[in-house]
Write a protein that holds these residues in place. Structure first.
Motif, PDB file in Angstrom:
ATOM      1  N   ALA A  21      -0.776   8.875 -18.259  1.00 53.25           N
ATOM      2  CA  ALA A  21       0.268   8.350 -19.140  1.00 53.25           C
ATOM      3  C   ALA A  21      -0.071   6.911 -19.496  1.00 53.25           C
ATOM      4  CB  ALA A  21       1.631   8.425 -18.464  1.00 53.25           C
ATOM      5  N   ALA A  22       0.358   6.514 -20.695  1.00 52.61           N
ATOM      6  CA  ALA A  22       0.103   5.145 -21.145  1.00 52.61           C
ATOM      7  C   ALA A  22       1.212   4.695 -22.087  1.00 52.61           C
ATOM      8  CB  ALA A  22      -1.238   5.054 -21.862  1.00 52.61           C
ATOM      9  N   LEU A  23       1.448   3.393 -22.092  1.00 55.09           N
ATOM     10  CA  LEU A  23       2.278   2.761 -23.108  1.00 55.09           C
ATOM     11  C   LEU A  23       1.308   2.030 -24.019  1.00 55.09           C
ATOM     12  CD1 LEU A  23       5.074   1.984 -24.250  1.00 55.09           C
ATOM     13  CD2 LEU A  23       4.933  -0.083 -22.840  1.00 55.09           C
ATOM     14  N   VAL A  24       1.396   2.312 -25.317  1.00 57.60           N
ATOM     15  CA  VAL A  24       0.394   1.823 -26.265  1.00 57.60           C
ATOM     16  C   VAL A  24       1.056   1.053 -27.397  1.00 57.60           C
ATOM     17  CG1 VAL A  24      -1.515   2.512 -27.787  1.00 57.60           C
ATOM     18  CG2 VAL A  24      -1.010   3.854 -25.728  1.00 57.60           C
ATOM     19  N   ASP A  25       0.427  -0.051 -27.779  1.00 60.73           N
ATOM     20  CA  ASP A  25       0.822  -0.830 -28.948  1.00 60.73           C
ATOM     21  C   ASP A  25      -0.033  -0.333 -30.106  1.00 60.73           C
ATOM     22  OD1 ASP A  25       1.049  -2.679 -31.003  1.00 60.73           O
ATOM     23  OD2 ASP A  25       0.792  -4.429 -29.719  1.00 60.73           O
ATOM     24  N   TYR A  26       0.588   0.362 -31.080  1.00 59.84           N
ATOM     25  CA  TYR A  26      -0.233   0.923 -32.150  1.00 59.84           C
ATOM     26  C   TYR A  26      -0.540  -0.062 -33.265  1.00 59.84           C
ATOM     27  CZ  TYR A  26       3.950   2.413 -34.900  1.00 59.84           C
ATOM     28  OH  TYR A  26       5.121   2.474 -35.608  1.00 59.84           O
ATOM     29  N   THR A  27      -0.088  -1.286 -33.169  1.00 56.28           N
ATOM     30  CA  THR A  27      -0.550  -2.291 -34.114  1.00 56.28           C
ATOM     31  C   THR A  27      -1.929  -2.812 -33.704  1.00 56.28           C
ATOM     32  OG1 THR A  27       0.652  -4.048 -32.962  1.00 56.28           O
ATOM     33  CG2 THR A  27       1.768  -2.987 -34.803  1.00 56.28           C
ATOM     34  N   SER A  28      -2.180  -2.854 -32.388  1.00 56.40           N
ATOM     35  CA  SER A  28      -3.474  -3.329 -31.887  1.00 56.40           C
ATOM     36  C   SER A  28      -4.352  -2.213 -31.331  1.00 56.40           C
ATOM     37  CB  SER A  28      -3.257  -4.378 -30.795  1.00 56.40           C
ATOM     38  OG  SER A  28      -2.708  -3.765 -29.635  1.00 56.40           O
ATOM     39  N   ALA A  31      -3.713  -0.345 -24.813  1.00 56.55           N
ATOM     40  CA  ALA A  31      -2.801   0.191 -23.807  1.00 56.55           C
ATOM     41  C   ALA A  31      -2.173  -0.991 -23.073  1.00 56.55           C
ATOM     42  CB  ALA A  31      -3.549   1.087 -22.835  1.00 56.55           C
ATOM     43  N   LEU A  32      -0.855  -1.021 -23.018  1.00 57.82           N
ATOM     44  CA  LEU A  32      -0.130  -2.084 -22.315  1.00 57.82           C
ATOM     45  C   LEU A  32       0.091  -1.725 -20.851  1.00 57.82           C
ATOM     46  CD1 LEU A  32       2.515  -2.863 -25.074  1.00 57.82           C
ATOM     47  CD2 LEU A  32       0.278  -3.923 -24.711  1.00 57.82           C
ATOM     48  N   GLY A  33      -0.122  -0.468 -20.539  1.00 56.44           N
ATOM     49  CA  GLY A  33      -0.009   0.011 -19.164  1.00 56.44           C
ATOM     50  C   GLY A  33      -0.535   1.427 -19.108  1.00 56.44           C
ATOM     51  N   THR A  34      -1.193   1.771 -17.994  1.00 56.18           N
ATOM     52  CA  THR A  34      -1.713   3.121 -17.817  1.00 56.18           C
ATOM     53  C   THR A  34      -1.518   3.555 -16.372  1.00 56.18           C
ATOM     54  OG1 THR A  34      -3.959   2.416 -17.240  1.00 56.18           O
ATOM     55  CG2 THR A  34      -3.517   2.832 -19.583  1.00 56.18           C
ATOM     56  N   VAL A  35      -1.433   4.864 -16.187  1.00 53.15           N
ATOM     57  CA  VAL A  35      -1.424   5.443 -14.852  1.00 53.15           C
ATOM     58  C   VAL A  35      -2.050   6.828 -14.954  1.00 53.15           C
ATOM     59  CG1 VAL A  35       0.903   6.421 -15.002  1.00 53.15           C
ATOM     60  CG2 VAL A  35      -0.015   5.821 -12.778  1.00 53.15           C
ATOM     61  N   GLY A  36      -2.867   7.178 -13.967  1.00 51.14           N
ATOM     62  CA  GLY A  36      -3.553   8.469 -13.989  1.00 51.14           C
ATOM     63  C   GLY A  36      -4.838   8.378 -14.770  1.00 51.14           C
ATOM     64  N   GLY A  37      -5.201   9.482 -15.385  1.00 52.01           N
ATOM     65  CA  GLY A  37      -6.461   9.514 -16.123  1.00 52.01           C
ATOM     66  C   GLY A  37      -7.619   9.687 -15.162  1.00 52.01           C
ATOM     67  N   GLY A  38      -8.728   9.059 -15.451  1.00 53.81           N
ATOM     68  CA  GLY A  38      -9.911   9.158 -14.600  1.00 53.81           C
ATOM     69  C   GLY A  38     -11.157   9.350 -15.433  1.00 53.81           C
ATOM     70  N   LYS A  39     -12.190   9.872 -14.794  1.00 54.34           N
ATOM     71  CA  LYS A  39     -13.474  10.049 -15.455  1.00 54.34           C
ATOM     72  C   LYS A  39     -13.369  10.992 -16.655  1.00 54.34           C
ATOM     73  CE  LYS A  39     -16.703  10.875 -12.565  1.00 54.34           C
ATOM     74  NZ  LYS A  39     -17.710  11.488 -11.703  1.00 54.34           N
ATOM     75  N   GLU A  40     -12.570  12.026 -16.534  1.00 51.68           N
ATOM     76  CA  GLU A  40     -12.414  13.016 -17.598  1.00 51.68           C
ATOM     77  C   GLU A  40     -11.438  12.574 -18.686  1.00 51.68           C
ATOM     78  OE1 GLU A  40     -14.188  15.972 -17.677  1.00 51.68           O
ATOM     79  OE2 GLU A  40     -15.232  15.075 -15.967  1.00 51.68           O
ATOM     80  N   LEU A  41     -10.582  11.590 -18.380  1.00 51.79           N
ATOM     81  CA  LEU A  41      -9.569  11.139 -19.334  1.00 51.79           C
ATOM     82  C   LEU A  41      -9.465   9.620 -19.272  1.00 51.79           C
ATOM     83  CD1 LEU A  41      -7.275  11.798 -21.356  1.00 51.79           C
ATOM     84  CD2 LEU A  41      -5.742  11.991 -19.392  1.00 51.79           C
ATOM     85  N   ASP A  42     -10.201   8.942 -20.134  1.00 54.44           N
ATOM     86  CA  ASP A  42     -10.167   7.484 -20.209  1.00 54.44           C
ATOM     87  C   ASP A  42      -8.961   7.096 -21.070  1.00 54.44           C
ATOM     88  OD1 ASP A  42     -10.488   4.778 -20.986  1.00 54.44           O
ATOM     89  OD2 ASP A  42     -12.666   4.924 -20.761  1.00 54.44           O
ATOM     90  N   LEU A  43      -7.920   6.579 -20.426  1.00 55.18           N
ATOM     91  CA  LEU A  43      -6.679   6.290 -21.126  1.00 55.18           C
ATOM     92  C   LEU A  43      -6.805   5.160 -22.146  1.00 55.18           C
ATOM     93  CD1 LEU A  43      -4.194   6.825 -18.194  1.00 55.18           C
ATOM     94  CD2 LEU A  43      -4.491   8.275 -20.208  1.00 55.18           C
ATOM     95  N   ASN A  44      -7.728   4.244 -21.938  1.00 55.33           N
ATOM     96  CA  ASN A  44      -7.932   3.178 -22.930  1.00 55.33           C
ATOM     97  C   ASN A  44      -8.566   3.722 -24.206  1.00 55.33           C
ATOM     98  OD1 ASN A  44      -6.872   0.822 -21.563  1.00 55.33           O
ATOM     99  ND2 ASN A  44      -8.547   1.134 -20.110  1.00 55.33           N
ATOM    100  N   VAL A  45      -9.493   4.655 -24.061  1.00 57.34           N
ATOM    101  CA  VAL A  45     -10.089   5.310 -25.224  1.00 57.34           C
ATOM    102  C   VAL A  45      -9.036   6.165 -25.922  1.00 57.34           C
ATOM    103  CG1 VAL A  45     -11.813   7.015 -25.970  1.00 57.34           C
ATOM    104  CG2 VAL A  45     -12.433   5.261 -24.294  1.00 57.34           C
ATOM    105  N   GLY A  94       6.563  -0.353 -32.867  1.00 57.65           N
ATOM    106  CA  GLY A  94       5.104  -0.448 -32.799  1.00 57.65           C
ATOM    107  C   GLY A  94       4.528   0.041 -31.488  1.00 57.65           C
ATOM    108  N   LEU A  95       5.351   0.678 -30.651  1.00 55.63           N
ATOM    109  CA  LEU A  95       4.882   1.177 -29.357  1.00 55.63           C
ATOM    110  C   LEU A  95       5.047   2.685 -29.280  1.00 55.63           C
ATOM    111  CD1 LEU A  95       6.529  -1.425 -26.943  1.00 55.63           C
ATOM    112  CD2 LEU A  95       4.228  -1.490 -27.911  1.00 55.63           C
ATOM    113  N   PHE A  96       4.172   3.315 -28.502  1.00 52.09           N
ATOM    114  CA  PHE A  96       4.360   4.728 -28.202  1.00 52.09           C
ATOM    115  C   PHE A  96       3.969   5.034 -26.762  1.00 52.09           C
ATOM    116  CE2 PHE A  96       0.030   4.797 -30.068  1.00 52.09           C
ATOM    117  CZ  PHE A  96      -0.684   5.588 -29.163  1.00 52.09           C
TER     118      PHE A  96
END
Length: 124
Positions: A21-28, A31-45, A94-96
């Protein structure tokens, strides 16, 4: 009211099948915060890529003259659901919220319901 970290952790624990899960600023696209993800799911990408999806849909709605708001966007993959929930309310323009789910373990209707509830409790 819950802060970003608490809300994202709740998404991971309260929503069956959550992978990240992530909170994302779609103007920039950041990711303003992330949790989980990993090698198979890069939340910043994922945050940057899904920003393009949101921008494209907003632009398309403008070109069509649609005077409505996006609640959420669902991307269905072979083994995953990717749910994008645009935030509404004071200070959240501007967030999702982005949520990746394991399709075999997730209940999509319940995930949407829980994500909507988490949004209402999120303090930006």
């Amino acid at each position: 009211m819950a802060n970003v970290e608490t809300s994202l952790k709740e998404a991971m624990t309260a929503i069956e099948g959550s992978l990240g899960a992530a909170l994302v600023d779609y103007t920039s696209g950041m990711a303003l915060g992330t949790v989980g993800g990993g090698k198979e799911l890069d939340l910043n990408v994922a945050a940057a890529g899904n920003t393009d999806v949101v921008r494209a849909k907003v632009r398309t709605m403008e070109m069509l003259g649609l005077k409505d708001e996006i609640e959420d966007i669902l991307i269905t993959l072979g083994g995953q659901y990717h749910l994008i929930r645009l935030l509404r309310g004071r200070g959240s323009n501007g967030l999702f919220l982005y949520l990746a789910l394991d399709k075999a373990r997730a209940n999509l209707a319940m995930a949407r319901h829980q994500l909507r509830r988490i949004e209402t409790e999120l303090e930006i």
